[in-house]
Design an enzyme around this catalytic site. Sequence first.
Site, PDB file in Angstrom:
ATOM      1  CE  LYS A   9      53.602 -76.453   1.176  1.00 25.10           C
ATOM      2  NZ  LYS A   9      52.672 -77.476   1.677  1.00 25.10           N
ATOM      3  CD  GLN A  30      50.719 -78.512   4.622  1.00 26.21           C
ATOM      4  OE1 GLN A  30      50.842 -77.873   3.591  1.00 26.21           O
ATOM      5  NE2 GLN A  30      51.603 -79.420   4.984  1.00 26.21           N
ATOM      6  CG  ASP A  38      49.256 -80.775  -2.654  1.00 22.06           C
ATOM      7  OD1 ASP A  38      50.489 -80.678  -2.638  1.00 22.06           O
ATOM      8  OD2 ASP A  38      48.512 -80.405  -1.731  1.00 22.06           O
TER       9      ASP A  38
HETATM   10  N1  GUN Z   1      51.667 -82.594   3.979  1.00 19.60           N
HETATM   11  C1  GUN Z   1      52.899 -83.133   3.825  1.00 19.60           C
HETATM   12  N2  GUN Z   1      53.324 -82.989   2.552  1.00 19.60           N
HETATM   13  C2  GUN Z   1      52.339 -82.358   1.895  1.00 19.60           C
HETATM   14  C3  GUN Z   1      52.189 -81.920   0.543  1.00 19.60           C
HETATM   15  O1  GUN Z   1      53.040 -82.105  -0.325  1.00 19.60           O
HETATM   16  N3  GUN Z   1      51.023 -81.287   0.260  1.00 19.60           N
HETATM   17  C4  GUN Z   1      50.045 -81.082   1.180  1.00 19.60           C
HETATM   18  N4  GUN Z   1      48.943 -80.461   0.806  1.00 19.60           N
HETATM   19  N5  GUN Z   1      50.153 -81.478   2.440  1.00 19.60           N
HETATM   20  C5  GUN Z   1      51.294 -82.101   2.780  1.00 19.60           C
END
Ligand code: GUN
Length: 280
Positions: free
Chosen positions: A52, A96, A119
Amino acid sequence: MVLIDGKKVSAEIRSRLMKETAELKSKTGRAPGLATVLVGEDPASAVYVRNKNKICNEIGFQSFGQNLPAETTEAQLLDIIKELNENDKVNGILVQLPLPDHIDSEKILLSIDPKKDVDGFHPINVGKLAIGNALLTPCTPTGIIVLLDYYGIEIAGKHAVVMGRSNIVGKPVAHLLLQRHATVTICHSRTTNLEQVTRQADILIAAVGRPHFVSSDMVKEGAVVIDVGINRVDGKLTGDVDFDPVAEKAGFITPVPGGVGPMTIALLMENTLKAFKASL
Ligand code: GUN
């Protein structure tokens, strides 16, 4: 059968975002900023977060990475989010998931400024999504809709069957499909006669987290099959769909890897740019 190429579509989105970011930078003198927060050393999460930040920089965004030790307390994490909420250079905050067990994820998600919630997991944004007027919608579900549109797949009036009811994929993708006038059925681990339901799907979204779970018997001839699974089997990335036999029956299908996966990051960047523009 058409193989849906998420790698190609995500690369096109990223290059569009890069262009738009350069234009906005020359106009405003500012760049969108994304803060990622990783707590602990889960290797898969570390890879996602690194990616990311890398793509963030490629597009021309500012990235603010926080890699915190597993022992980080909930209070410390709340303090860090408060600082990020108040930092004008930060337009998007991504914590995350999953977080370590001693931290209450719901409390953390609630502490993120909804305007920076790239998100789309804050209850305010979840509520807006349910009403149908959210600016920031969850990345993986939105990426699925973008893929369907890119391949000219009609959604309105179709029967979309979503397998899985998670807050990250199943529930939000069901909302997005409904907004686009699909007839939506959500199935889950307690659904009886699962196969009878999935066989009705014009669009089948598999988000159950079990490798090869969707067999060809569960799929209607010509269906659009979207595989959201990322399961590791003997070190190899494997989807929720038993790919080869299902591909023979499907009209469209996403591979794993290279289908939905790359779309998630592209849509995260899109959300960061949207949050930035809304802040101007
Ligand atoms: N863990 C698995 N998928 C995601 C996501 O799309 N965003 C976040 N923040 N954590 C995740």
